[in-house]
Design a protein around this motif. Sequence first.
Motif, PDB file in Angstrom:
ATOM      1  N   TYR B 131      45.338  42.724  49.395  1.00 19.49           N
ATOM      2  CA  TYR B 131      45.301  41.398  48.767  1.00 19.49           C
ATOM      3  C   TYR B 131      46.683  40.978  48.275  1.00 19.49           C
ATOM      4  O   TYR B 131      47.084  39.819  48.400  1.00 19.49           O
ATOM      5  CB  TYR B 131      44.301  41.380  47.607  1.00 19.49           C
ATOM      6  CG  TYR B 131      43.379  40.192  47.634  1.00 19.49           C
ATOM      7  CD1 TYR B 131      43.864  38.928  47.960  1.00 19.49           C
ATOM      8  CD2 TYR B 131      42.030  40.316  47.337  1.00 19.49           C
ATOM      9  CE1 TYR B 131      43.019  37.844  48.008  1.00 19.49           C
ATOM     10  CE2 TYR B 131      41.181  39.226  47.385  1.00 19.49           C
ATOM     11  CZ  TYR B 131      41.680  37.996  47.715  1.00 19.49           C
ATOM     12  OH  TYR B 131      40.843  36.925  47.765  1.00 19.49           O
ATOM     13  N   PHE B 190      46.468  42.996  40.453  1.00 18.72           N
ATOM     14  CA  PHE B 190      45.845  43.331  39.172  1.00 18.72           C
ATOM     15  C   PHE B 190      44.376  42.912  39.168  1.00 18.72           C
ATOM     16  O   PHE B 190      43.478  43.717  38.905  1.00 18.72           O
ATOM     17  CB  PHE B 190      46.642  42.600  38.081  1.00 18.72           C
ATOM     18  CG  PHE B 190      46.142  42.786  36.685  1.00 18.72           C
ATOM     19  CD1 PHE B 190      46.529  43.900  35.950  1.00 18.72           C
ATOM     20  CD2 PHE B 190      45.322  41.850  36.097  1.00 18.72           C
ATOM     21  CE1 PHE B 190      46.083  44.059  34.647  1.00 18.72           C
ATOM     22  CE2 PHE B 190      44.874  42.009  34.793  1.00 18.72           C
ATOM     23  CZ  PHE B 190      45.261  43.126  34.073  1.00 18.72           C
ATOM     24  N   ALA B 191      44.125  41.644  39.505  1.00 20.52           N
ATOM     25  CA  ALA B 191      42.755  41.123  39.462  1.00 20.52           C
ATOM     26  C   ALA B 191      41.889  41.799  40.511  1.00 20.52           C
ATOM     27  O   ALA B 191      40.715  42.093  40.259  1.00 20.52           O
ATOM     28  CB  ALA B 191      42.760  39.610  39.662  1.00 20.52           C
ATOM     29  N   LEU B 194      40.894  45.322  39.347  1.00 23.99           N
ATOM     30  CA  LEU B 194      39.835  45.237  38.326  1.00 23.99           C
ATOM     31  C   LEU B 194      38.514  44.808  38.956  1.00 23.99           C
ATOM     32  O   LEU B 194      37.460  45.358  38.641  1.00 23.99           O
ATOM     33  CB  LEU B 194      40.230  44.244  37.237  1.00 23.99           C
ATOM     34  CG  LEU B 194      41.253  44.747  36.225  1.00 23.99           C
ATOM     35  CD1 LEU B 194      41.627  43.617  35.280  1.00 23.99           C
ATOM     36  CD2 LEU B 194      40.681  45.902  35.436  1.00 23.99           C
ATOM     37  N   GLY B 195      38.584  43.835  39.861  1.00 23.18           N
ATOM     38  CA  GLY B 195      37.366  43.359  40.514  1.00 23.18           C
ATOM     39  C   GLY B 195      36.746  44.446  41.374  1.00 23.18           C
ATOM     40  O   GLY B 195      35.528  44.651  41.352  1.00 23.18           O
ATOM     41  N   ALA B 232      46.866  40.703  30.147  1.00 23.18           N
ATOM     42  CA  ALA B 232      47.236  39.873  31.297  1.00 23.18           C
ATOM     43  C   ALA B 232      48.012  38.641  30.860  1.00 23.18           C
ATOM     44  O   ALA B 232      49.014  38.272  31.479  1.00 23.18           O
ATOM     45  CB  ALA B 232      45.982  39.460  32.068  1.00 23.18           C
TER      46      ALA B 232
END
Lengths: 277, 254
Positions: B131, B190-191, B194-195, B232
């Motif tokens: 990603y 980062f997202a 976490l996702g 964040a």
Amino acid sequence: MSMIDAPREIIMGMPRARAVSLTRWAIILAAAAALEIYGRFFADPAFIRPVSAIVGAWFNPVMSDERIFWALSMAVFEIAVAYALSIVFGAAIGISIGVSNFARASFLPIVLLLYAIPQVTLMPLFILIFGLGAAGKIAFGFTHGIFPIIVNVVAGMRDINPLHRSAIASMGGARADLLRHVIAPNMAPAFFTGLRLSMTLTMLGVILAELYVSTGGIGYFTRLYAENFNPAPLFALIGTLALIAVLFNSLVRVAERRLTPGARAPAKLGLSGAKSK
Amino acid sequence: MTGAFAQRSIQIAFLGVVGGAWWLLTSSHAVSPLFLPPPEAVYTAVSRLVVAAPFWSAVGVTLATIAKAYGIAVVAGVFAGWLVTRSKFWTEVFEPIIAGLFTIPITLFFPMFILFFGIGAGSKVAYGAVYGFFPIALNTIAGLGRADERYLRAARSMGASSLETFRHVLLPSAFPVLVTGLRVGFFICFASVLGGEALSSIAGVGRNIALAAELMDSARMYAWIVVVICFAVSLNFVMTSIENRATASEAARR
């Protein structure tokens, strides 16, 4: 950019644009062929299957199983509703923030602060509040999709040539005329940038929530196939969703091409904010 | 001056209204504490959370995953961007492919990462790296394509090697765009880590948020969310100011 690459250049006996797109398609087809050969002769069938097997799995079970078809239709419905809500609320909030310099300076930092939150951490919360059904997925897609629209509407309403404003005023135009003939065309390119980004993010939000809720919908089937090491229907299902995503994206792009007043909004209108995005 | 003061007051008032509404809604029992626990409960949960050892081990797992994913994304993204921009023709061939893939939510392919790499940290590293790769590669392409043809020709005619051309012409002109790509890539990485952890995992911050939600331990879930959001948002602030400084110093040099 440079003078060397004039548009009429000939490569491999054909115009440059055609050579570029032919090469691009050749690379995509070569990748598919490589996957076919690798999947057929070398790969562990628990992980990778050839393209032909994936296409076969698309007809059966993906398209023939009513529950999968229903799950796909629900995902499309959720994306459409979340996107529509994003556009309506995003445009409304964006216009109210962008309408004056004061409102923009006051409220845009708040919007940007909220935009910086990694929303994926809120996903369990959304499901907790809205339940496992469509509502939570729509809400999660909506909160993803609304921000790029707000930000780009605000950016598009900036830098309106004061001469155009006073021209409308001096010709006796009403507020509606100002909106219709000056603000809307000035805003259009940035607005469509926002629409494109919003589509990608809305789909991201809906798909994330779909995968998170694994008791039904798409998440159930992806988990089922992944955990049973049955890659052909998994790839087919994911491929179908990817095609749906491509379709949605091209719809937005076609709308952009049709509706942007390209000829009437030359670059000198000062849309630097929109162009750099 | 007064305008700036009024704007600041509006922003502070907004935060105050949100906080006040939170307090009012919970103290009047208008919302179930299951959905929205009172602020003091979240505060207690945060203070209890950050002193416990499992918190730090989860944070450690997630940070290590992000570091690996981001490292791969940066190296692969910058290298792919550099490779593609070696010729204008290949830029035109590949740029739409990369940009087109990036408009598809790559989350779709997450089940494949689980299939290939299992539910350990490996699948999250791969998913975050893929990603994060796209914005970095796209911005590298955009940045390297920005170099002024005259400078490139000047460097060539003065006999610069390709490394010297990169160091003295390509990199300086690409830098601001590249930095934007690196920042965007980091937050996407980062997202997505976490996702990915929330979707399917055995450890990490995202897993703990999802677990707290599954156990209906709302105060704990909010505590995790508050910690992640503070982290964040402050990181975003720091990185944006670094980026602005890089852009400003470039503008000053021109």
